[in-house]
Write an enzyme that holds these catalytic residues in place. Structure first.
Site, PDB file in Angstrom:
ATOM      1  N   ASP A  95      -6.097  -4.717 -12.593  1.00 21.94           N
ATOM      2  CA  ASP A  95      -6.831  -5.471 -11.582  1.00 21.94           C
ATOM      3  C   ASP A  95      -8.293  -5.655 -11.934  1.00 21.94           C
ATOM      4  OD1 ASP A  95      -4.926  -6.115  -9.460  1.00 21.94           O
ATOM      5  OD2 ASP A  95      -4.673  -3.945  -9.335  1.00 21.94           O
ATOM      6  N   GLU A 132       3.169  -9.781  -0.339  1.00 21.67           N
ATOM      7  CA  GLU A 132       3.091  -8.735  -1.354  1.00 21.67           C
ATOM      8  C   GLU A 132       2.171  -7.662  -0.794  1.00 21.67           C
ATOM      9  OE1 GLU A 132       1.488  -8.993  -5.483  1.00 21.67           O
ATOM     10  OE2 GLU A 132       2.772 -10.750  -5.541  1.00 21.67           O
TER      11      GLU A 132
END
Lengths: 265, 408
Positions: free
Chosen positions: A61, A50
């Site tokens: 995040d 990824e």
């Protein structure tokens, strides 16, 4: 060897194990080193890479990935740099998908981004803030360029919602194990297994679990019910804590081997 | 407009984990606004707590500096907590209770929305956490103290540019983690659907009152209504009362900072382009790769790189016109209103006043203009004193006015 994510999952299934998916932001800590880190992950048994496209406002995040993304942006990591990293690691044998917030793709142009990603050898895109309702143009561009569009399901998703998400998803379904942002956790949420079961009732696509997986034991636990295990913050932590480039590569390799053993139970 | 789109703008660009909460909010909102008991409670709060209706004040002496046009001020500064923000917050507090949630979170720039949210949380007995950029906690230290006195937790955000944009990022991170018991009281007409529509709804009382009041005062509709535009909630509230009257011009004034050409500004229409930020497609200050650019304004409340999606659509369709006002122009209007009307406006509001001065000269002496006086300037006294070189000596403690002693 085909580099579609479907093939990576199929190979893992043949080996009666889950696929291992590893995330790092592209260009972190520098574009050059990030290519070596991704390659080390592949060599140590990571099935799908990824490749994170750094974005200024990563609101899904936690602090670990925020810090890494800021470093990558400071190092001059533009979408073109990310695409070049995808090209390099694909040549080195990786199956690569891009993980990005939506605005950089919208700005690049959906058609242009899908075309460039295809040319670079990338096989899919995970865009966590793109909802199926807003994805019409993107879906069409992905179809034209053979790019998988990977959507997320969450513990709060209703069964009806899961059905509408998997209907527009290709490659695999990303199951967010918990309600929260990225980061390492002491245990993987117990809700993840139920979410995978509910998602499996709606689709034949492989289902990978992410958010909060960082150790071999957690990887093994998730591999018992999911088709893939996604690890991000733990890899980032390895690099943040390393004293030099060689140490970073060694730490990332060691973690990848551990996790790779985990998904083999 | 149930999908939350305004032409190509708006919509929902959020992690899937928030979809269920936004659906729940949407359902609660739509059920509430057709529920007589809900509306009665909202009206009661507006009247007996906020102090509505607030006046529409004819600014006779200020008007002399506006090309002779008759300028009226919609006095949102007289609301409890000192700005329009309370309108939205009380509505959302009622929704929070209806959804059975016990905790509210909010982002704040100038601190006005944070103070309003902390106020409503105290009134409704809700836990409250307010995210505020570290830079803004310094600029608006007085409001930090107010929020704490009201019982809220204030979390300074040190990520990124340490301003409103980063406070929203952090509030979203909190929300996605605690959404089962927490409502995010978004403070302006931005964000994912249904927020832009919902926040406009709760501020529409501004336009409704202003429309009645100007008809009573002048016997006709105004030629133009004007407001400053950060996220754009005070502007949408005022505009909503006149949007269906094509003869009434809608004018929005965004922060030009040091001047759009310098790059140090918050002018999304003049200096930005369509993109996606904080859950909606709208005009965004961004670089060629879609990375958000840092914004600047002397007013913390306008210092934001995005704008409400309905404004984006009003801009594209030409129904509303947006111009930028520099820090210096805003401060000139700030001083002028203070000295001509005895009203110290918020610096955010001063951008709208500077716009009205420009607009008055453009429309001429027969024109009638309503400006939304969206907030009072108490919170900005230290900033203004510094701007105008007023020596406060030992009368203001360094804790409440850090920039006076430390500089910025």
């Amino acid at each position: 060897m085909s580099r579609r994510v479907a093939d990576a999952f199929a190979r893992a299934a043949q080996e009666h194990r889950a696929a291992l998916i590893g995330y790092l932001p592209a260009g972190f800590p520098t574009p050059e080193l990030s290519v070596r880190l991704f390659t080390a992950m592949v060599d140590a048994g990571v099935d799908i890479i990824e490749v994170g496209l750094p974005y200024s406002d990563p609101l899904m995040d936690g602090p670990v990935i925020q810090q890494a993304v800021n470093q990558a942006l400071d190092a001059g990591t533009t979408p073109d740099v990310v695409l070049d990293i995808v090209r390099q690691i694909t040549l080195a044998g990786a199956t690569a998908v891009v993980m990005t917030y939506w605005n950089p793709i919208e700005r690049y142009g959906v058609e242009e981004f899908a075309a460039r990603l295809e040319a670079a050898g990338g096989t899919g895109v995970i865009a966590p803030d793109l909802t199926p309702e807003e994805s019409g143009d993107w879906a069409a561009a992905c179809d034209r360029h053979g790019v998988d569009r990977i959507f997320l399901v969450a513990p709060s998703s209703t069964q009806e919602r899961i059905a509408s998400i998997v209907a527009v998803t290709s490659g695999f379904v990303y199951a967010a194990s918990t309600m929260g942002v990225t980061g390492m956790r002491t245990s993987v949420s117990s809700g993840a297994e139920g979410l995978v079961a509910r998602t499996r009732a709606a689709t034949g696509l492989p289902i990978a679990v992410g958010l909060g997986v960082s150790t071999r034991e957690q990887a093994a636990e998730v591999a018992a019910y999911a088709d893939g295990v996604i690890v991000g913050s733990a890899f980032v932590r390895c690099v943040l804590d390393a004293t030099d480039d060689q140490a970073a590569i060694a730490a990332v390799s060691a973690l990848a081997r551990e996790l790779s053993a985990g998904v083999r139970r | 407009m149930s999908t939350g789109h305004y032409g190509p703008y708006g919509g929902r660009f959020v992690p899937e984990a928030l979809t269920a909460a936004l659906d729940e909010l949407d359902a609660a909102f739509r059920a509430s606004i057709i529920d007589d008991a809900f509306i009665a409670e909202l009206r009661d709060l507006e009247h007996n707590y906020t102090g509505r209706p607030n006046p529409l004040t004819y600014a006779r002496r200020f008007s002399e500096h506006c090309g002779g046009a008759r300028v009226y001020l919609k006095r949102e500064d007289l609301n409890h907590t000192g700005s329009h923000k309370i309108n939205n917050v009380l509505g959302q507090a009622l929704l929070t209770r209806r959804m059975g949630k016990q905790r509210v979170i909010a982002e704040t720039g100038a601190g006005q929305h944070g103070v309003a949210t902390a106020t409503a949380a105290a009134l409704f007995g809700l836990e409250c956490t307010v995210y505020m950029g570290h830079e803004d906690t310094r600029r608006q230290a007085l409001n930090v103290a107010r929020m704490k006195l009201l019982g809220a937790e204030v979390v300074p955000v040190t990520a990124g540019s340490q301003t409103l944009k980063d406070a929203i990022n952090e509030a979203m991170r909190d929300w996605v983690t605690t959404v089962d018991r927490t409502h995010y009281v978004l403070g302006t007409v931005t964000g994912p659907a249904p927020f832009p529509e919902l926040v406009r709804y709760f501020h529409s009382v501004i336009g409704r009152e202003a429309r009645e009041q100007i008809l009573a005062a002048e016997g006709r509709l105004p030629d133009a209504v004007a407001a400053c535009v950060g996220g754009g909630s005070n502007a949408m509230g005022l505009f909503s009362g006149f949007i269906d009257d094509p003869a009434v011009q809608l004018r929005g004034y965004e922060a030009g900072g040091h001047g759009v050409a310098t790059g140090r500004h918050s002018a999304r229409f003049e200096g930005g382009s369509p993109g996606v930020l904080h859950g909606a497609r709208t005009y965004v200050m961004q670089d060629e790769w879609g990375q958000t650019l840092p914004s600047h304004s002397i007013s913390a409340g306008l210092d934001y790189p995005g704008v409400g999606p309905e404004h984006a659509w009003l801009h594209d369709t030409g129904r509303a016109v947006y111009e930028s006002v520099t820090d210096a122009e805003a401060m000139e209007a700030f001083a002028l209103l203070s000295r001509t009307e005895g009203i110290i406006p918020a610096i955010e509001t001063a951008h709208g006043l500077a716009g009205a001065m420009r607009l008055g000269r453009e429309l001429g002496p027969d024109a009638v203009i309503i400006v939304n006086l969206s907030g009072r300037g108490d919170k900005d006294v230290a900033t203004a004193a510094r701007w105008f070189g007023i020596d406060l000596g030992a009368t203001v403690s360094s804790e409440l006015a850090p920039e006076l002693t430390e500089g910025r």
